[in-house]
Design a protein around this motif. Structure first.
Motif, PDB file in Angstrom:
ATOM      1  N   PHE A 166       0.812  -1.179   0.008  1.00 38.22           N
ATOM      2  CA  PHE A 166       0.077  -0.031  -0.044  1.00 38.22           C
ATOM      3  C   PHE A 166       0.895   1.176  -0.174  1.00 38.22           C
ATOM      4  O   PHE A 166       0.740   2.167  -0.677  1.00 38.22           O
ATOM      5  N   ASP A 167       2.055   1.209   0.906  1.00 37.48           N
ATOM      6  CA  ASP A 167       2.868   2.319   0.723  1.00 37.48           C
ATOM      7  C   ASP A 167       3.518   2.723  -0.541  1.00 37.48           C
ATOM      8  O   ASP A 167       3.748   3.802  -0.980  1.00 37.48           O
ATOM      9  N   LEU A 168       4.025   1.585  -1.115  1.00 42.74           N
ATOM     10  CA  LEU A 168       4.692   1.882  -2.434  1.00 42.74           C
ATOM     11  C   LEU A 168       3.899   2.458  -3.493  1.00 42.74           C
ATOM     12  O   LEU A 168       4.226   3.214  -4.089  1.00 42.74           O
ATOM     13  N   PHE A 169       2.799   1.905  -3.633  1.00 48.11           N
ATOM     14  CA  PHE A 169       1.689   2.267  -4.460  1.00 48.11           C
ATOM     15  C   PHE A 169       1.419   3.682  -4.213  1.00 48.11           C
ATOM     16  O   PHE A 169       1.484   4.669  -5.151  1.00 48.11           O
ATOM     17  N   ASN A 170       1.084   4.291  -2.921  1.00 46.15           N
ATOM     18  CA  ASN A 170       0.866   5.549  -2.679  1.00 46.15           C
ATOM     19  C   ASN A 170       2.091   6.272  -2.991  1.00 46.15           C
ATOM     20  O   ASN A 170       1.745   7.536  -3.186  1.00 46.15           O
ATOM     21  N   ILE A 171       3.281   5.999  -2.667  1.00 44.66           N
ATOM     22  CA  ILE A 171       4.600   6.770  -3.161  1.00 44.66           C
ATOM     23  C   ILE A 171       4.673   6.920  -4.551  1.00 44.66           C
ATOM     24  O   ILE A 171       4.944   8.030  -4.919  1.00 44.66           O
ATOM     25  N   GLY A 172       4.411   6.063  -5.181  1.00 47.85           N
ATOM     26  CA  GLY A 172       4.314   6.177  -6.742  1.00 47.85           C
ATOM     27  C   GLY A 172       3.248   7.253  -7.403  1.00 47.85           C
ATOM     28  O   GLY A 172       3.583   7.946  -8.021  1.00 47.85           O
ATOM     29  N   ARG A 173       2.139   7.121  -6.728  1.00 45.86           N
ATOM     30  CA  ARG A 173       1.065   8.161  -6.941  1.00 45.86           C
ATOM     31  C   ARG A 173       1.193   9.401  -6.636  1.00 45.86           C
ATOM     32  O   ARG A 173       1.100  10.341  -7.603  1.00 45.86           O
ATOM     33  N   HIS A 174       1.855   9.633  -5.664  1.00 43.18           N
ATOM     34  CA  HIS A 174       2.229  11.118  -5.226  1.00 43.18           C
ATOM     35  C   HIS A 174       3.248  11.648  -5.972  1.00 43.18           C
ATOM     36  O   HIS A 174       3.424  12.718  -6.030  1.00 43.18           O
ATOM     37  N   LEU A 175       4.482  10.724  -6.130  1.00 45.35           N
ATOM     38  CA  LEU A 175       5.668  11.246  -6.720  1.00 45.35           C
ATOM     39  C   LEU A 175       5.251  11.519  -8.391  1.00 45.35           C
ATOM     40  O   LEU A 175       5.915  12.720  -8.695  1.00 45.35           O
ATOM     41  N   GLU A 176       4.413  10.875  -8.780  1.00 48.37           N
ATOM     42  CA  GLU A 176       4.034  11.047 -10.181  1.00 48.37           C
ATOM     43  C   GLU A 176       3.116  12.384 -10.311  1.00 48.37           C
ATOM     44  O   GLU A 176       3.384  13.151 -11.166  1.00 48.37           O
ATOM     45  N   ARG A 177       2.343  12.599  -9.404  1.00 45.91           N
ATOM     46  CA  ARG A 177       1.359  13.922  -9.240  1.00 45.91           C
ATOM     47  C   ARG A 177       2.355  15.158  -8.975  1.00 45.91           C
ATOM     48  O   ARG A 177       2.160  16.067  -9.665  1.00 45.91           O
ATOM     49  N   ALA A 178       3.474  14.906  -8.190  1.00 44.68           N
ATOM     50  CA  ALA A 178       4.144  15.950  -8.080  1.00 44.68           C
ATOM     51  C   ALA A 178       4.968  16.376  -9.164  1.00 44.68           C
ATOM     52  O   ALA A 178       5.247  17.524  -9.509  1.00 44.68           O
ATOM     53  N   ASP A 179       5.653  15.293  -9.884  1.00 47.54           N
ATOM     54  CA  ASP A 179       6.124  15.265 -11.124  1.00 47.54           C
ATOM     55  C   ASP A 179       5.446  15.969 -12.349  1.00 47.54           C
ATOM     56  O   ASP A 179       5.686  16.917 -12.930  1.00 47.54           O
ATOM     57  N   MET A 180       4.068  15.713 -12.498  1.00 43.49           N
ATOM     58  CA  MET A 180       3.111  16.322 -13.387  1.00 43.49           C
ATOM     59  C   MET A 180       2.873  17.682 -13.094  1.00 43.49           C
ATOM     60  O   MET A 180       2.770  18.587 -13.862  1.00 43.49           O
ATOM     61  N   THR A 181       2.730  18.005 -11.636  1.00 39.73           N
ATOM     62  CA  THR A 181       2.272  19.468 -11.513  1.00 39.73           C
ATOM     63  C   THR A 181       3.535  20.315 -11.814  1.00 39.73           C
ATOM     64  O   THR A 181       3.419  21.314 -12.287  1.00 39.73           O
ATOM     65  N   THR A 182       4.823  19.976 -11.608  1.00 40.58           N
ATOM     66  CA  THR A 182       5.812  20.850 -11.954  1.00 40.58           C
ATOM     67  C   THR A 182       6.220  20.717 -13.510  1.00 40.58           C
ATOM     68  O   THR A 182       6.227  21.922 -13.797  1.00 40.58           O
ATOM     69  N   ARG A 183       5.800  19.860 -14.200  1.00 44.56           N
ATOM     70  CA  ARG A 183       5.946  19.733 -15.766  1.00 44.56           C
ATOM     71  C   ARG A 183       4.757  20.715 -16.082  1.00 44.56           C
ATOM     72  O   ARG A 183       4.861  21.712 -17.121  1.00 44.56           O
ATOM     73  N   ILE A 184       3.544  20.455 -15.686  1.00 46.44           N
ATOM     74  CA  ILE A 184       2.349  21.710 -16.010  1.00 46.44           C
ATOM     75  C   ILE A 184       2.706  23.215 -15.826  1.00 46.44           C
ATOM     76  O   ILE A 184       2.742  23.891 -16.908  1.00 46.44           O
ATOM     77  N   MET A 185       3.154  23.269 -14.604  1.00 50.75           N
ATOM     78  CA  MET A 185       3.761  24.708 -14.526  1.00 50.75           C
ATOM     79  C   MET A 185       4.935  25.337 -15.177  1.00 50.75           C
ATOM     80  O   MET A 185       4.616  26.415 -15.705  1.00 50.75           O
TER      81      MET A 185
END
Length: 322
Positions: A166-185
């Protein structure tokens, strides 16, 4: 849990979030077009740049000889690369295929209800990706993709054992979200501002907030503040907004603490978090802000490597009790 499962669980989270964020990004362009003047020329290739692709190279295969693509042809070509093209590494269809592959590999580690939702999502995309011809159809399809991704997350949250998987899944999900937010900005905002060493003006970018589902929360946040707050500052540092960089990094930290190699992960994570603290972001120039975003993206890459480092070693991850 075997080390090979670590990689698949982490990428399961990243691919699911990437699917949702790509759908949101596509629909954000519809909001831009609706709000823009009818003569506004929209740079469609910028959507490919957001996802780290060479737009010139990807669009060449859609050209007829040396004739440049018209605006309408460019739109169709970009949407094909983002939605239906099986040979495009950033398409909705390709991401869904990778998502299902990772889920199948770790089938015993995920709840049956989640597996069924992932299958339903993949089947839906295979049936409908090629039918989104008009902008209205495309908007409805992307809204449904985002909704189904949230259903998968909801099912997992309500049924999955709280452990390393569960922890690894959520780490991947939130790291991808942070990455996408920086790319969009970086691409949709910063690269469209004039580079200058002068303190940047207050900036609101409605399409970015729409892409990240943050319009309403941002307006609520503004209503509670005494002064105007830059949308860029909000997306970087407001830790109560689930798609801000600070929130995502905090969630990665919370999920990583129980992992066997937490010390290495947290060391890299703290270096990324430190980038947001030295000074008030509103005092930065656009040049300095570009540099900050570049540093954040480099930090996210280093954090990604630290998380998957044990996969290169012949060890096993110990199972943590719920």
């Amino acid at each position: 849990m075997l080390l090979k499962s670590v990689n698949h669980l982490f990428w399961l989270g990243r691919y699911l979030e990437r699917l949702d964020d790509t759908a949101r990004l596509i629909n954000a362009t519809s909001h831009v077009l609706i709000d823009s003047h009818q003569d506004t020329q929209f740079g469609w290739p910028i959507l490919l740049e957001v996802l780290g692709q060479d737009s010139v190279e990807l669009l060449q295969k859609f050209q007829q000889g040396e004739t440049a693509l018209s605006l309408a042809e460019t739109e169709r070509a970009v949407m094909a690369c983002l939605i239906n093209a099986s040979d495009s590494p950033v398409s909705i269809r390709a991401t869904s295929t990778a998502l299902k592959h990772n889920a199948r590999t770790i089938r015993p580690l995920i709840p049956r209800d989640m597996w069924e939702e992932l299958n339903a999502l993949d089947l839906f995309l295979q049936q409908h990706c090629s039918t989104a011809v008009s902008r209205q159809q495309r908007y409805q399809l992307m809204a449904e993709v985002s909704r189904r991704c949230q259903m998968v997350v909801g099912v997992l949250d309500g049924t999955m054992l709280r452990g390393d998987a569960f922890d690894l899944f959520n780490i991947g999900r939130h790291l991808e979200r942070a990455d996408m937010t920086t790319r969009i900005m970086d691409v949709m905002v910063l690269q469209q501002l004039q580079p200058t060493q002068i303190k940047r003006p207050k900036f609101r970018w409605l399409s970015v907030l729409n892409a990240l589902g943050g319009m309403e929360s941002y307006q609520y946040y503004l209503a509670r503040q005494k002064g105007d707050v830059d949308a860029i500052d909000y997306l970087l540092t407001y830790a109560d907004f689930p798609r801000s960089i600070s929130y995502c990094l905090n969630r990665v930290a919370a999920s990583a603490k129980a992992l066997p190699h937490a010390a290495e992960i947290l060391q890299e994570l703290h270096q990324v978090q430190a980038l947001l603290r030295p000074q008030a972001l509103s005092e930065l120039s656009t040049v300095q802000l570009h540099t900050l975003i570049d540093q954040l993206q480099a930090g996210i890459i280093a954090l990604h490597q630290a998380i998957l480092a044990p996969c290169q070693q012949p060890l096993t991850v110990t199972q943590r009790s719920a």
